[in-house]
Design an enzyme around this catalytic site. Structure first.
Site, mmCIF file in Angstrom:
data_model
loop_
_atom_site.group_PDB
_atom_site.id
_atom_site.type_symbol
_atom_site.label_atom_id
_atom_site.label_comp_id
_atom_site.label_asym_id
_atom_site.label_seq_id
_atom_site.Cartn_x
_atom_site.Cartn_y
_atom_site.Cartn_z
ATOM 1 N N LEU A 75 0.802 -1.223 0.000
ATOM 2 C CA LEU A 75 0.000 0.000 0.000
ATOM 3 C C LEU A 75 0.839 1.279 0.000
ATOM 4 O O LEU A 75 0.305 2.373 0.170
ATOM 5 C CB LEU A 75 -0.975 -0.020 1.174
ATOM 6 C CG LEU A 75 -1.924 -1.228 1.183
ATOM 7 C CD1 LEU A 75 -2.802 -1.210 2.418
ATOM 8 C CD2 LEU A 75 -2.760 -1.292 -0.079
ATOM 9 N N CYS A 76 2.148 1.142 -0.192
ATOM 10 C CA CYS A 76 3.017 2.321 -0.277
ATOM 11 C C CYS A 76 2.894 2.970 -1.652
ATOM 12 O O CYS A 76 2.752 2.291 -2.663
ATOM 13 C CB CYS A 76 4.471 1.921 -0.043
ATOM 14 S SG CYS A 76 4.874 1.644 1.676
ATOM 15 N N HIS A 77 2.977 4.293 -1.654
ATOM 16 C CA HIS A 77 2.944 5.049 -2.907
ATOM 17 C C HIS A 77 4.333 5.037 -3.550
ATOM 18 O O HIS A 77 5.336 5.086 -2.839
ATOM 19 C CB HIS A 77 2.553 6.504 -2.636
ATOM 20 C CG HIS A 77 1.163 6.665 -2.131
ATOM 21 N ND1 HIS A 77 0.842 6.529 -0.798
ATOM 22 C CD2 HIS A 77 0.005 6.944 -2.781
ATOM 23 C CE1 HIS A 77 -0.462 6.718 -0.648
ATOM 24 N NE2 HIS A 77 -0.993 6.971 -1.830
ATOM 25 N N MET A 113 8.538 4.503 5.612
ATOM 26 C CA MET A 113 8.697 3.128 5.133
ATOM 27 C C MET A 113 9.933 2.989 4.254
ATOM 28 O O MET A 113 10.614 1.958 4.283
ATOM 29 C CB MET A 113 7.446 2.648 4.395
ATOM 30 C CG MET A 113 6.211 2.548 5.276
ATOM 31 S SD MET A 113 6.470 1.650 6.835
ATOM 32 C CE MET A 113 7.030 0.062 6.248
ATOM 33 N N GLU A 114 10.252 4.023 3.506
ATOM 34 C CA GLU A 114 11.452 3.994 2.674
ATOM 35 C C GLU A 114 12.704 3.954 3.542
ATOM 36 O O GLU A 114 13.638 3.193 3.260
ATOM 37 C CB GLU A 114 11.470 5.202 1.727
ATOM 38 C CG GLU A 114 10.486 5.112 0.580
ATOM 39 C CD GLU A 114 9.011 5.240 0.970
ATOM 40 O OE1 GLU A 114 8.162 4.857 0.153
ATOM 41 O OE2 GLU A 114 8.703 5.716 2.089
ATOM 42 N N ASP A 128 23.740 -11.457 4.073
ATOM 43 C CA ASP A 128 23.935 -12.257 2.863
ATOM 44 C C ASP A 128 25.410 -12.387 2.504
ATOM 45 O O ASP A 128 25.885 -13.475 2.179
ATOM 46 C CB ASP A 128 23.164 -11.643 1.696
ATOM 47 C CG ASP A 128 23.351 -12.422 0.412
ATOM 48 O OD1 ASP A 128 23.132 -13.658 0.427
ATOM 49 O OD2 ASP A 128 23.727 -11.821 -0.606
#
EC number: 4.6.1.17
Length: 161
Positions: A75-77, A113-114, A128
């Site tokens: 739901l992020c733009h 969120m970014e 990793d």
């Protein structure tokens, strides 16, 4: 407590309509940690990893992750980020790497969120690259440190947290 903006009256998830919002400068900072054995940290810091520069790779991964957050979190733009910065710092006293991300834009929605995605993916990249040497590294905590801009106002983690 604020209402969940991604849930409509029927309880269904939806993307928030930001078209009526004013464009303002938005900024967010987040951090993540990767804890490991001292030998693993020394290998990273001394540049002796056979895969190459762990910090440089994690930095690029974090930047790429911030730019692609909208593809990962439903739901992020999609955002036109104007700045993404990733800082990595060895903390030998804690046998860990601290990652701090900064995201900024002028837009209608925040960049929390970014920033969180950038810090998280940088941490995952360190894992990793080093998993052949040590599989029991620990990622976390990951948290938002600060945000500014927008209707909900500013937020900053308490200095004692």
């Amino acid at each position: 407590m604020s209402q969940l903006t991604h849930i409509n009256a029927a309880g269904e998830a939806h993307m928030v309509d930001v078209s009526a919002k004013a464009e303002t400068v938005r900024e967010a900072r987040a951090e993540a940690f990767v804890t490991m054995r001292s030998e693993t940290l020394a290998m990273i810091v001394d540049g002796k990893h056979h895969k190459g520069d762990v910090f440089a790779t994690a930095r690029i991964a974090g930047i790429q992750a911030a730019k692609r957050t909208w593809e990962l979190i439903p739901l992020c733009h999609p955002l036109l980020l104007s700045k993404v910065e990733i800082q990595l710092q060895a903390e030998p006293e804690y046998n860990r790497v601290r990652i701090e991300s900064l995201c900024r834009l002028t837009g209608k929605t925040g960049v929390e969120m970014e920033a969180l995605t950038a810090a998280s993916v940088a941490a995952l990249t360190i894992y990793d690259m080093c998993k052949a040497v040590q599989k029991d590294m620990v990622i976390g905590p990951v948290r938002l440190l600060a945000k500014s801009g927008g209707k909900s106002g500013d937020f900053k983690v308490d200095a004692h947290d």
